[in-house]
Design a protein around this motif. Sequence first.
Motif, PDB file in Angstrom:
ATOM      1  N   ALA A  45       0.823  -1.208   0.000  1.00  0.00           N
ATOM      2  CA  ALA A  45       0.000   0.000   0.000  1.00  0.00           C
ATOM      3  C   ALA A  45       0.859   1.261   0.000  1.00  0.00           C
ATOM      4  O   ALA A  45       0.566   2.229  -0.724  1.00  0.00           O
ATOM      5  N   ARG A  46       1.930   1.256   0.786  1.00  0.00           N
ATOM      6  CA  ARG A  46       2.772   2.449   0.861  1.00  0.00           C
ATOM      7  C   ARG A  46       3.554   2.671  -0.427  1.00  0.00           C
ATOM      8  O   ARG A  46       3.764   3.812  -0.849  1.00  0.00           O
ATOM      9  N   THR A  59       3.104  10.607   3.476  1.00  0.00           N
ATOM     10  CA  THR A  59       2.543  10.726   4.821  1.00  0.00           C
ATOM     11  C   THR A  59       3.415  11.605   5.686  1.00  0.00           C
ATOM     12  O   THR A  59       2.951  12.559   6.309  1.00  0.00           O
ATOM     13  N   SER A  60       4.709  11.283   5.760  1.00  0.00           N
ATOM     14  CA  SER A  60       5.666  12.097   6.499  1.00  0.00           C
ATOM     15  C   SER A  60       7.064  11.586   6.188  1.00  0.00           C
ATOM     16  O   SER A  60       7.231  10.595   5.478  1.00  0.00           O
ATOM     17  N   VAL A  93       9.590   3.090   9.377  1.00  0.00           N
ATOM     18  CA  VAL A  93      10.114   2.495   8.156  1.00  0.00           C
ATOM     19  C   VAL A  93       9.194   2.688   6.955  1.00  0.00           C
ATOM     20  O   VAL A  93       9.662   2.971   5.838  1.00  0.00           O
ATOM     21  N   LEU A  94       7.891   2.585   7.144  1.00  0.00           N
ATOM     22  CA  LEU A  94       6.989   2.699   5.993  1.00  0.00           C
ATOM     23  C   LEU A  94       6.798   4.145   5.565  1.00  0.00           C
ATOM     24  O   LEU A  94       6.534   4.408   4.390  1.00  0.00           O
ATOM     25  N   ASP A  95       6.940   5.095   6.483  1.00  0.00           N
ATOM     26  CA  ASP A  95       6.955   6.502   6.083  1.00  0.00           C
ATOM     27  C   ASP A  95       8.172   6.777   5.203  1.00  0.00           C
ATOM     28  O   ASP A  95       8.080   7.452   4.177  1.00  0.00           O
ATOM     29  N   VAL A 130       9.906   6.466  -2.392  1.00  0.00           N
ATOM     30  CA  VAL A 130       9.257   6.103  -3.656  1.00  0.00           C
ATOM     31  C   VAL A 130       8.711   7.343  -4.346  1.00  0.00           C
ATOM     32  O   VAL A 130       8.822   7.509  -5.565  1.00  0.00           O
ATOM     33  N   ARG A 131       8.117   8.224  -3.568  1.00  0.00           N
ATOM     34  CA  ARG A 131       7.559   9.441  -4.168  1.00  0.00           C
ATOM     35  C   ARG A 131       8.655  10.319  -4.777  1.00  0.00           C
ATOM     36  O   ARG A 131       8.513  10.826  -5.894  1.00  0.00           O
ATOM     37  N   HIS A 132       9.753  10.513  -4.038  1.00  0.00           N
ATOM     38  CA  HIS A 132      10.775  11.459  -4.483  1.00  0.00           C
ATOM     39  C   HIS A 132      11.633  10.936  -5.627  1.00  0.00           C
ATOM     40  O   HIS A 132      12.058  11.715  -6.494  1.00  0.00           O
TER      41      HIS A 132
END
Length: 329
Positions: free
Chosen positions: A227-228, A238-239, A244-246, A252-254
Motif C-alpha cells: 500500500a505504501r 505521509t511524512s 520504516v513505511l513513512d 518512492v515518491r521522491h
Amino acid sequence: MTRALTTLLSLAAADALGAATEFKSPERIRAEYGETFTDYQPGSVFGFAPGEATDDSQMVAATLLGYGRREGLNGVRTALREWLAAGPPDVGILTRSALGAGTLDGGVRAWQASAYNSAGNGGLMRIAAVWIAGFRGAELARESAGVTALTHADPRCVYASVFLTAWLEALDGGQAYGAAAESALKLTDDFDARAALLDAGIFGVDTREAHTAFRDRERGARAEVRARVRAGLGGHLTSQSGYVLDTLEAAVRHAGADTWMGCVQPAVLLGDDSDTVACVVGAIAGARGLAVPPGLLPALRLGHSWPGWERRWPCTEHLPGVVTGAQRP
C-alpha cells in the motif's frame, strides 16, 4: 561493479546533503538555507561537517566491510559492532540495543523487548549494501531479510528491505520506474521471510514467541508495504518520520524525478529524518543510473572513523576498494 559503486556514492552524497536539515522543519530549512538546496551546508544537529555523510552511509560501508570478511551474516554483524564500538554520534535506539546484544538474534530480542512495536528505518537505510555486494534474485531477498533482522526484526522492516533491494535490481536491469516497483512487490508478496530467518539462525528455540509474533504479522506487513509503495508511486507522502513505511513511501515518491538533484532535493527540503530518506532516495537514483552532480563528489566523506574506515578519507578514493572487497567470489 560500476553501477554498484555509483549507487554507493549516490546514497552517501544524498545522505550528506540531508545531514544539515535532519530534524528541522521545512519552514526553518527555507529560512536558514533558502528555497533550493544543491550543495553541502553546515548546521547538522550531530556536528557533521559539510560533505560528511551520517550513520546511514556509515552502516552501508560497515556492512560492505563485513562482507569482505567472508563470514556471512556473522561477518556483517561483527563489522557493525565495530562501527558501534567506535562511538558514532547518531545511532538509533533499536540498532544500539540489537548490536549490543552480541548475538545473531540481537535484533529479534530488541524487537521482543519493544513489545513487538518498534519498526524504525535503521535496517532500510543500509540495505542497499546487500545489492551493492552482488547478491541477486532469491539470494538477494534472503540476504536482505537477514541483514535487516540483525537490528530490525519487525516484518514491516524486513519486507520493506526485501522490496527495496528487489526494486534496485529491477531498476538496474532497465525496467521503468513503476513497472520495476510492481515487479519487486510481486517478489515481496511471494517471499517467505520467516523461513529465511529460521534458516539463517536468526529465529531459534529461545525466540519462539518472537517467531510467532512475526508469523502473525507478516501478511499484514506485506500488505502495508504494498500500500505504501503504491501510495508513493501515486505522489502521496505521509511524512518523513523515522517509521520504516513513512521512509519507504517518501523515497518512492521522491526518487522518480528525471535528474539526481530532482530526486534528492525534495527529501532534503522536507526535513525531519531527511538524511535517511535522502539516503534511500540516493540508492534508488543510483540504481536508475542518474548521475550525482560532479561538484558534490570531491568533498564527500563519511563522518566517523572505525576499523576499516577513517573519517578523513575521500569517498571517491576509498569506497571503490570497499565495494571490490565486498563482492561475492
